[in-house]
Write a protein that holds these residues in place. Structure first.
Motif, PDB file in Angstrom:
ATOM      1  N   LEU A 360       0.835  -1.196   0.000  1.00 53.50           N
ATOM      2  CA  LEU A 360       0.000   0.000   0.000  1.00 53.50           C
ATOM      3  C   LEU A 360       0.878   1.257   0.000  1.00 53.50           C
ATOM      4  O   LEU A 360       2.021   1.233   0.454  1.00 53.50           O
ATOM      5  CB  LEU A 360      -0.908   0.005   1.229  1.00 53.50           C
ATOM      6  N   SER A 361       0.311   2.367  -0.503  1.00 56.13           N
ATOM      7  CA  SER A 361       1.059   3.633  -0.574  1.00 56.13           C
ATOM      8  C   SER A 361       0.969   4.367   0.761  1.00 56.13           C
ATOM      9  O   SER A 361       0.220   5.328   0.920  1.00 56.13           O
ATOM     10  CB  SER A 361       0.494   4.516  -1.700  1.00 56.13           C
ATOM     11  N   TYR A 362       1.741   3.878   1.720  1.00 55.15           N
ATOM     12  CA  TYR A 362       1.705   4.485   3.046  1.00 55.15           C
ATOM     13  C   TYR A 362       2.339   5.875   3.014  1.00 55.15           C
ATOM     14  O   TYR A 362       3.269   6.132   2.264  1.00 55.15           O
ATOM     15  CB  TYR A 362       2.461   3.617   4.046  1.00 55.15           C
ATOM     16  N   THR A 363       1.800   6.763   3.850  1.00 57.80           N
ATOM     17  CA  THR A 363       2.426   8.068   4.002  1.00 57.80           C
ATOM     18  C   THR A 363       3.755   7.909   4.735  1.00 57.80           C
ATOM     19  O   THR A 363       3.919   7.007   5.562  1.00 57.80           O
ATOM     20  CB  THR A 363       1.511   9.029   4.784  1.00 57.80           C
ATOM     21  N   GLN A 364       4.710   8.784   4.425  1.00 58.65           N
ATOM     22  CA  GLN A 364       6.014   8.705   5.082  1.00 58.65           C
ATOM     23  C   GLN A 364       6.021   9.402   6.441  1.00 58.65           C
ATOM     24  O   GLN A 364       6.883   9.139   7.268  1.00 58.65           O
ATOM     25  CB  GLN A 364       7.084   9.329   4.181  1.00 58.65           C
ATOM     26  N   GLU A 365       5.082  10.322   6.662  1.00 61.49           N
ATOM     27  CA  GLU A 365       5.026  11.097   7.904  1.00 61.49           C
ATOM     28  C   GLU A 365       4.053  10.451   8.883  1.00 61.49           C
ATOM     29  O   GLU A 365       2.864  10.320   8.587  1.00 61.49           O
ATOM     30  CB  GLU A 365       4.602  12.536   7.604  1.00 61.49           C
ATOM     31  N   ALA A 366       4.570  10.040  10.043  1.00 60.42           N
ATOM     32  CA  ALA A 366       3.736   9.349  11.032  1.00 60.42           C
ATOM     33  C   ALA A 366       2.939  10.302  11.915  1.00 60.42           C
ATOM     34  O   ALA A 366       1.919   9.913  12.483  1.00 60.42           O
ATOM     35  CB  ALA A 366       4.610   8.455  11.910  1.00 60.42           C
ATOM     36  N   ALA A 367       3.397  11.554  12.043  1.00 61.27           N
ATOM     37  CA  ALA A 367       2.750  12.492  12.975  1.00 61.27           C
ATOM     38  C   ALA A 367       1.423  12.988  12.397  1.00 61.27           C
ATOM     39  O   ALA A 367       1.390  13.804  11.472  1.00 61.27           O
ATOM     40  CB  ALA A 367       3.674  13.663  13.264  1.00 61.27           C
TER      41      ALA A 367
END
Length: 594
Positions: A360-367
Motif C-alpha cells: 500500500l502507498s503508506y504516508t512517510q510522515e507518522a505524525a
C-alpha cells in the motif's frame, strides 16, 4: 426506494471493524445494532456487534464447508471476522486485511487477483473488489437470516466511506454492494456519519452550537486518517450544517500504531538475544493490535503478555513472549503519532527509493498532528494562517482513551490562542466504534424527511487533462493543461456543461484521459485552466485508457465536441462528450478508472 422497504440500514465497513445498525421506517427513534454471527472454530460460531475486517483463506486440509457452522449454509471456505483476525497472529500470509485501503490504491487494478499480497505458496489470491464482496455477502446473509420476512435487497441501505475516497473507489464500493444484491444503496462520508451519530446522541445539539461555528471532524481508523470541516449556518432562523472541506486520503491509523508497538517489542527481544523471522514479525503486529485494544479498553489492565508463535510445527512450542504495558502504548501514541507541533510544521516527504516491495502507498510522515496542521492551513483564506475550528469531534476506536483526545485538544487550542482566537470545545460522544454506523441510519432517516441533512455536494473539484497543439519538436512533448470540469460543492445530479470551447475527441483507437483533483480550491470555476497544475496543488488521479466507439466515423477520427460533467448520487463523476454536428455522445465513465 422500494415500496417493500421496512428498515433503514447503516453499514460501516471500517478498515479494522465492520458494524451494522438499523431502524424501522416509523416515527420511533430507536436504532439497533445488528449482531453478526462469526465462525470461531469447527462447528462453532458466536454473534458479535463488531465484525473484524479480516478475511482468512484456509487450505483444503484445514477446513471444509461441512466444518463451517453459521446460521446459514456457507458457500465458501473464505472466512470473515473474528477467526480471520485470530489467524492473522499465527498464519498471516493467508489473511487479507486493510481491504478498504487496497480499494483506493491508485496504482493497481482492483479487479486483479492480488491479495493476500504476501500470500503463502499455493494460496489462491483474490482481487480487492472480490474481497470487499465477502464482507457485503456476510452482512447480507446475517440480515436475511435475522429478518427472513424483510430481505435486505428490499431495504434502504446507507454505506459509509472515507470522505477522501476518489470517484473510482466510491464506485467500486457501490459495485461490490450491487454484486451482493444490495439494490437501494447510498454512500455517506464517514466524518459526516460521525456527526449524525453525535446529533442522535444529543437531542438538544443546537444548544451547543451557534451560527458560523466550524466543526473539525478528526476520524482516525484502523488504516486511514480523515479530516472534514463542517460549518454551522443560520438558515431562516434555525441552524443548518454544510460540509465545506475534506482532507486527503492519508494511509495512517491504528495499523501504524500496531506496527510501531511490534517494532518496540522486537527491539526488546533483540536486546535479549531473540531474533524473529519475517513471518513472526507479521504475527507480532497482529498480537500487538490485540494487546493494544485490550489495554485501552480495560481501565483495570496495566500490562499484557504478547506471544508470537515459535518455529515448531506446533505453534505453541518455542513460542516467544514479551510484556507490553499501558504506558508503552500511550507513550508511543502520544509521542510518535500525536506529538505537539506548530501550525507551520507540515509533513516532510523524503525522496523515495527507486525500487520497493509492492504494498500500500503508506504516508512517510507518522505524525498525524502534522497532517492536521497542513489540512487546516490549506483551507485558509488569503488573510488567514489557517482555518480556525470552534468545535472538534473525534471518531474512531483510536480515540477511546481520553488521554489522546486531551492532547489533541491542547495542541489545537495552542494554535488558536497563539493567533488570537478563542479555544475550541470538544463535542463528546459515547460510541467511538459504532457512531459511524449509527449516523448512517440517522442519515437514512433524514432522507425520509426526518431530521437535519448536512449539505455539501462534491468533496473535490475535478479537472481533465487537455493537450495543447504544438509542432513536433525533438525532445519536447505537448503541454498538458488541467481544465476544471466539476467544482467543489456541486450537488448530486447537478450537471455542468462547458460550451465556451470546442475540443477534439479521438474515437475508434486507444486513447488516454488524465484526471486531476483538488480539495482546497473551492473557488475554482467551470472552465478555469491551469497550465502548471502541480504549482496549483492539483493531485493527478489514475488515468483512464479506453477506445471510444466510432460507429459513424472512421477509426482515429477527431470529433469536435463539447463536454459536460454530472455529480452522481453516489459521489462519482460522469463525463459526457457531445458531438457538435449531430446527436452522437460518449460517456467517459470516470468512475471506472482502475
Amino acid at each position: 426506494m422500494s415500496h417493500h422497504a421496512k428498515y433503514l440500514i447503516g453499514i460501516d465497513l471500517g478498515t479494522t471493524n465492520c458494524a451494522v445498525t438499523y431502524k424501522k421506517i416509523a416515527d420511533d427513534a430507536v436504532i439497533s445494532t445488528l449482531a453478526i454471527p462469526q465462525f470461531m472454530a469447527k462447528n462453532q460460531y458466536e454473534s458479535k456487534t463488531l465484525m473484524p475486517s479480516f478475511l482468512y483463506l484456509p487450505s483444503a486440509l484445514e477446513l471444509s464447508l461441512d466444518d463451517i457452522a453459521l446460521p446459514w449454509q456457507s458457500e465458501t471456505t473464505i472466512l470473515v471476522g473474528e477467526y480471520a483476525k485470530t489467524k492473522a497472529q499465527t498464519t498471516p500470509n493467508r489473511v487479507i486485511s486493510s481491504v478498504k485501503s487496497w480499494l483506493c490504491q491508485a496504482t493497481i487494478d482492483k479487479r486483479k487477483a492480488l491479495l493476500p499480497y504476501q500470500a503463502a505458496e499455493g494460496v489462491e489470491r483474490i482481487s480487492p473488489l472480490e474481497a470487499y464482496t465477502h464482507y457485503f455477502e456476510h452482512i447480507k446473509k446475517t440480515w436475511n437470516s435475522t429478518f427472513p420476512d424483510a430481505p435486505l435487497f428490499q431495504q434502504k441501505i446507507i454505506i459509509t466511506i472515507p470522505a477522501s475516497f476518489e470517484p473510482a473507489a466510491r464506485d467500486l464500493t457501490a459495485e461490490a454492494a450491487r454484486l451482493c444484491d444490495f439494490e437501494e444503496v447510498t454512500l455517506l462520508e464517514e466524518p459526516q456519519a460521525s456527526l449524525y451519530g453525535w446529533i442522535h446522541d444529543h437531542e438538544k445539539w443546537r444548544d451547543q452550537l451557534t451560527a458560523d461555528d466550524v466543526i473539525l471532524v478528526i476520524d482516525v481508523g484502523g488504516g486511514t486518517t480523515d479530516f472534514s470541516l463542517i460549518k454551522v449556518e443560520d438558515e431562516e432562523g434555525t441552524l443548518a450544517l454544510r460540509r465545506i472541506a475534506v482532507g486527503d486520503h492519508i494511509l495512517i491509523g491504528g495499523d501504524n500504531i500496531d506496527l510501531m508497538l511490534a517494532h518496540t517489542v522486537q527491539q526488546r527481544l533483540l536486546d535479549g538475544g531473540q531474533r524473529l523471522e519475517p513471518w513472526q514479525m507479521q504475527a507480532l503486529v497482529h498480537s500487538c493490535r490485540n494487546a493494544k485494544e485490550k489495554l485501552l479498553s480495560d481501565q483495570n489492565l496495566n500490562e499484557i503478555a504478547v506471544s508470537i508463535p515459535g518455529r515448531s510445527s506446533n505453534i505453541f512450542a518455542n513460542a516467544v513472549s514479551e510484556t507490553l504495558t499501558k504506558k508503552d502504548v500511550e507513550k508511543i501514541m502520544l509521542q510518535g503519532f500525536f506529538p505537539e507541533v506548530a501550525i507551520e510544521d507540515h509533513p516532510h516527504n523524503a525522496p523515495r527509493t527507486g525500487l520497493s516491495r509492492f504494498a500500500l502507498s503508506y504516508t512517510q510522515e507518522a505524525a498525524i498532528t502534522k497532517h492536521l496542521a497542513l489540512f487546516l492551513s490549506k483551507q485558509a483564506k488569503a488573510d488567514e494562517k489557517f482555518i480556525t475550528p470552534t468545535a472538534v469531534l473525534f471518531n474512531g476506536g483510536v480515540f477511546k482513551p481520553q488521554v489522546l483526545r486531551r492532547q489533541l485538544m491542547q495542541i489545537i487550542n495552542k494554535w488558536l490562542v497563539k493567533e488570537g482566537h478563542p479555544e475550541a470545545c470538544e463535542l463528546e460522544h459515547a460510541a467511538y466504534d459504532t457512531s459511524v454506523a449509527i449516523g448512517a441510519s440517522v442519515f437514512a432517516d433524514a432522507l425520509q424527511g426526518n431530521g437535519i441533512r448536512i449539505k455539501g455536494g462534491a468533496s473535490h473539484s475535478f479537472y481533465i487533462g487537455i493537450e495543447s497543439p504544438m509542432p513536433a519538436i525533438p525532445g519536447f512533448q505537448p503541454q498538458i493543461e488541467a481544465l476544471c470540469i466539476a467544482v467543489q460543492g456541486m450537488e448530486a445530479e447537478e450537471e455542468l456543461i462547458y460550451e465556451a470551447e470546442t475540443f477534439s475527441l479521438v474515437v475508434g483507437e486507444p486513447v488516454e484521459f488524465r484526471f486531476f483533483a483538488a480539495n482546497h480550491r473551492a473557488d475554482d470555476c467551470l472552465g478555469d485552466i491551469f497550465t502548471d497544475w502541480e504549482q496549483a496543488g492539483l493531485i493527478e488521479l489514475s488515468p483512464l485508457r479506453l477506445t471510444l466507439s466510432a460507429d459513424n466515423y472512421t477509426n482515429g477520427t477527431s470529433v469536435p465536441v463539447h463536454i459536460s460533467a454530472m455529480h452522481t448520487e453516489i459521489g462519482t463523476l460522469e463525463l459526457t462528450a457531445k458531438a457538435l454536428e449531430n446527436n452522437d455522445q460518449w460517456k467517459i465513465a470516470f468512475e471506472t478508472i482502475r
